[in-house]
Design a protein around this motif. Sequence first.
Motif, PDB file in Angstrom:
ATOM      1  N   MET A   1       0.850  -1.174   0.000  1.00  0.00           N
ATOM      2  CA  MET A   1       0.000   0.000   0.000  1.00  0.00           C
ATOM      3  C   MET A   1       0.893   1.234   0.000  1.00  0.00           C
ATOM      4  O   MET A   1       1.804   1.348   0.805  1.00  0.00           O
ATOM      5  CB  MET A   1      -0.905  -0.018   1.229  1.00  0.00           C
ATOM      6  N   LYS A   2       0.592   2.130  -0.901  1.00  0.00           N
ATOM      7  CA  LYS A   2       1.353   3.373  -0.987  1.00  0.00           C
ATOM      8  C   LYS A   2       0.743   4.420  -0.069  1.00  0.00           C
ATOM      9  O   LYS A   2      -0.443   4.345   0.263  1.00  0.00           O
ATOM     10  CB  LYS A   2       1.360   3.886  -2.422  1.00  0.00           C
ATOM     11  N   GLN A   3       1.547   5.391   0.322  1.00  0.00           N
ATOM     12  CA  GLN A   3       1.071   6.479   1.178  1.00  0.00           C
ATOM     13  C   GLN A   3      -0.081   7.215   0.499  1.00  0.00           C
ATOM     14  O   GLN A   3      -0.002   7.576  -0.666  1.00  0.00           O
ATOM     15  CB  GLN A   3       2.224   7.456   1.460  1.00  0.00           C
ATOM     16  N   GLY A   4      -1.192   7.389   1.202  1.00  0.00           N
ATOM     17  CA  GLY A   4      -2.344   8.116   0.672  1.00  0.00           C
ATOM     18  C   GLY A   4      -3.219   7.305  -0.274  1.00  0.00           C
ATOM     19  O   GLY A   4      -4.198   7.824  -0.805  1.00  0.00           O
ATOM     20  N   GLU A   5      -2.891   6.057  -0.480  1.00  0.00           N
ATOM     21  CA  GLU A   5      -3.652   5.212  -1.394  1.00  0.00           C
ATOM     22  C   GLU A   5      -4.870   4.629  -0.674  1.00  0.00           C
ATOM     23  O   GLU A   5      -4.802   4.298   0.503  1.00  0.00           O
ATOM     24  CB  GLU A   5      -2.739   4.079  -1.877  1.00  0.00           C
ATOM     25  N   ASN A   6      -5.979   4.519  -1.381  1.00  0.00           N
ATOM     26  CA  ASN A   6      -7.165   3.929  -0.765  1.00  0.00           C
ATOM     27  C   ASN A   6      -7.266   2.450  -1.118  1.00  0.00           C
ATOM     28  O   ASN A   6      -6.536   1.942  -1.967  1.00  0.00           O
ATOM     29  CB  ASN A   6      -8.440   4.703  -1.139  1.00  0.00           C
ATOM     30  N   ILE A   7      -8.175   1.767  -0.448  1.00  0.00           N
ATOM     31  CA  ILE A   7      -8.315   0.320  -0.615  1.00  0.00           C
ATOM     32  C   ILE A   7      -8.729  -0.059  -2.038  1.00  0.00           C
ATOM     33  O   ILE A   7      -8.275  -1.071  -2.564  1.00  0.00           O
ATOM     34  CB  ILE A   7      -9.311  -0.243   0.428  1.00  0.00           C
ATOM     35  N   ALA A   8      -9.546   0.753  -2.674  1.00  0.00           N
ATOM     36  CA  ALA A   8      -9.955   0.448  -4.050  1.00  0.00           C
ATOM     37  C   ALA A   8      -8.737   0.414  -4.974  1.00  0.00           C
ATOM     38  O   ALA A   8      -8.635  -0.459  -5.843  1.00  0.00           O
ATOM     39  CB  ALA A   8     -10.977   1.472  -4.543  1.00  0.00           C
ATOM     40  N   ASP A   9      -7.811   1.344  -4.785  1.00  0.00           N
ATOM     41  CA  ASP A   9      -6.595   1.363  -5.600  1.00  0.00           C
ATOM     42  C   ASP A   9      -5.718   0.148  -5.316  1.00  0.00           C
ATOM     43  O   ASP A   9      -5.150  -0.452  -6.230  1.00  0.00           O
ATOM     44  CB  ASP A   9      -5.795   2.642  -5.347  1.00  0.00           C
ATOM     45  N   VAL A  10      -5.609  -0.206  -4.041  1.00  0.00           N
ATOM     46  CA  VAL A  10      -4.834  -1.393  -3.656  1.00  0.00           C
ATOM     47  C   VAL A  10      -5.448  -2.632  -4.303  1.00  0.00           C
ATOM     48  O   VAL A  10      -4.738  -3.474  -4.856  1.00  0.00           O
ATOM     49  CB  VAL A  10      -4.788  -1.544  -2.116  1.00  0.00           C
ATOM     50  N   GLN A  11      -6.771  -2.732  -4.241  1.00  0.00           N
ATOM     51  CA  GLN A  11      -7.454  -3.893  -4.810  1.00  0.00           C
ATOM     52  C   GLN A  11      -7.219  -3.987  -6.320  1.00  0.00           C
ATOM     53  O   GLN A  11      -6.919  -5.065  -6.831  1.00  0.00           O
ATOM     54  CB  GLN A  11      -8.948  -3.841  -4.516  1.00  0.00           C
ATOM     55  N   LYS A  12      -7.334  -2.884  -7.028  1.00  0.00           N
ATOM     56  CA  LYS A  12      -7.119  -2.899  -8.484  1.00  0.00           C
ATOM     57  C   LYS A  12      -5.719  -3.388  -8.828  1.00  0.00           C
ATOM     58  O   LYS A  12      -5.541  -4.242  -9.694  1.00  0.00           O
ATOM     59  CB  LYS A  12      -7.316  -1.498  -9.065  1.00  0.00           C
ATOM     60  N   ARG A  13      -4.721  -2.834  -8.139  1.00  0.00           N
ATOM     61  CA  ARG A  13      -3.345  -3.213  -8.406  1.00  0.00           C
ATOM     62  C   ARG A  13      -3.099  -4.678  -8.033  1.00  0.00           C
ATOM     63  O   ARG A  13      -2.458  -5.418  -8.776  1.00  0.00           O
ATOM     64  CB  ARG A  13      -2.389  -2.287  -7.642  1.00  0.00           C
ATOM     65  N   PHE A  14      -3.628  -5.098  -6.889  1.00  0.00           N
ATOM     66  CA  PHE A  14      -3.456  -6.466  -6.432  1.00  0.00           C
ATOM     67  C   PHE A  14      -4.064  -7.463  -7.420  1.00  0.00           C
ATOM     68  O   PHE A  14      -3.417  -8.438  -7.813  1.00  0.00           O
ATOM     69  CB  PHE A  14      -4.096  -6.633  -5.045  1.00  0.00           C
ATOM     70  N   ILE A  15      -5.299  -7.228  -7.827  1.00  0.00           N
ATOM     71  CA  ILE A  15      -5.986  -8.123  -8.771  1.00  0.00           C
ATOM     72  C   ILE A  15      -5.240  -8.173 -10.099  1.00  0.00           C
ATOM     73  O   ILE A  15      -5.089  -9.241 -10.703  1.00  0.00           O
ATOM     74  CB  ILE A  15      -7.456  -7.691  -8.977  1.00  0.00           C
ATOM     75  N   HIS A  16      -4.756  -7.028 -10.552  1.00  0.00           N
ATOM     76  CA  HIS A  16      -4.003  -6.960 -11.810  1.00  0.00           C
ATOM     77  C   HIS A  16      -2.759  -7.853 -11.732  1.00  0.00           C
ATOM     78  O   HIS A  16      -2.504  -8.661 -12.633  1.00  0.00           O
ATOM     79  CB  HIS A  16      -3.619  -5.505 -12.092  1.00  0.00           C
ATOM     80  N   ILE A  17      -2.002  -7.743 -10.647  1.00  0.00           N
ATOM     81  CA  ILE A  17      -0.792  -8.542 -10.477  1.00  0.00           C
ATOM     82  C   ILE A  17      -1.130 -10.025 -10.363  1.00  0.00           C
ATOM     83  O   ILE A  17      -0.502 -10.867 -11.020  1.00  0.00           O
ATOM     84  CB  ILE A  17       0.003  -8.061  -9.242  1.00  0.00           C
ATOM     85  N   VAL A  18      -2.118 -10.351  -9.542  1.00  0.00           N
ATOM     86  CA  VAL A  18      -2.503 -11.755  -9.351  1.00  0.00           C
ATOM     87  C   VAL A  18      -2.983 -12.368 -10.664  1.00  0.00           C
ATOM     88  O   VAL A  18      -2.613 -13.497 -11.000  1.00  0.00           O
ATOM     89  CB  VAL A  18      -3.576 -11.890  -8.248  1.00  0.00           C
ATOM     90  N   ASN A  19      -3.776 -11.636 -11.427  1.00  0.00           N
ATOM     91  CA  ASN A  19      -4.267 -12.167 -12.707  1.00  0.00           C
ATOM     92  C   ASN A  19      -3.118 -12.450 -13.677  1.00  0.00           C
ATOM     93  O   ASN A  19      -3.130 -13.460 -14.379  1.00  0.00           O
ATOM     94  CB  ASN A  19      -5.281 -11.215 -13.333  1.00  0.00           C
ATOM     95  N   HIS A  20      -2.132 -11.564 -13.701  1.00  0.00           N
ATOM     96  CA  HIS A  20      -0.975 -11.790 -14.572  1.00  0.00           C
ATOM     97  C   HIS A  20      -0.193 -13.028 -14.128  1.00  0.00           C
ATOM     98  O   HIS A  20       0.235 -13.833 -14.966  1.00  0.00           O
ATOM     99  CB  HIS A  20      -0.060 -10.567 -14.606  1.00  0.00           C
ATOM    100  N   LEU A  21      -0.022 -13.196 -12.834  1.00  0.00           N
ATOM    101  CA  LEU A  21       0.683 -14.371 -12.319  1.00  0.00           C
ATOM    102  C   LEU A  21      -0.099 -15.654 -12.586  1.00  0.00           C
ATOM    103  O   LEU A  21       0.489 -16.679 -12.935  1.00  0.00           O
ATOM    104  CB  LEU A  21       0.957 -14.214 -10.822  1.00  0.00           C
ATOM    105  N   LYS A  22      -1.420 -15.604 -12.451  1.00  0.00           N
ATOM    106  CA  LYS A  22      -2.246 -16.780 -12.754  1.00  0.00           C
ATOM    107  C   LYS A  22      -2.131 -17.153 -14.224  1.00  0.00           C
ATOM    108  O   LYS A  22      -2.094 -18.329 -14.585  1.00  0.00           O
ATOM    109  CB  LYS A  22      -3.703 -16.521 -12.383  1.00  0.00           C
ATOM    110  N   HIS A  23      -2.090 -16.126 -15.084  1.00  0.00           N
ATOM    111  CA  HIS A  23      -1.949 -16.363 -16.519  1.00  0.00           C
ATOM    112  C   HIS A  23      -0.621 -17.066 -16.835  1.00  0.00           C
ATOM    113  O   HIS A  23      -0.531 -17.845 -17.779  1.00  0.00           O
ATOM    114  CB  HIS A  23      -2.041 -15.039 -17.280  1.00  0.00           C
ATOM    115  N   LEU A  24       0.395 -16.817 -16.017  1.00  0.00           N
ATOM    116  CA  LEU A  24       1.696 -17.459 -16.192  1.00  0.00           C
ATOM    117  C   LEU A  24       1.767 -18.840 -15.540  1.00  0.00           C
ATOM    118  O   LEU A  24       2.794 -19.494 -15.571  1.00  0.00           O
ATOM    119  CB  LEU A  24       2.806 -16.567 -15.619  1.00  0.00           C
TER     120      LEU A  24
END
Length: 83
Positions: A1-24
Amino acid sequence: MKQGENIADVQKRFIHIVNHLKHLGKIFEEEELNVKVLKSLNRTWLPKVTAISESKDLTSMMHAELFGKLRKYEIHMTRMAEE
């Protein structure tokens, strides 16, 4: 989590990374994803992280449910700060 970041932003980034890893071909257990999310939060989230970790079974909780609980907490904390 970055400074000043909200949970929605964390979720978007997290899902994006996880989806890419699942694809691999990476396979994740729900508990592993939930622990990664909780560990990524900054210190202001410590009370909620502790409460979730102690009261919930992280193996059966879907990460979407976890993010929902975190969003609720964020909204509650924002309202309290405004009062």
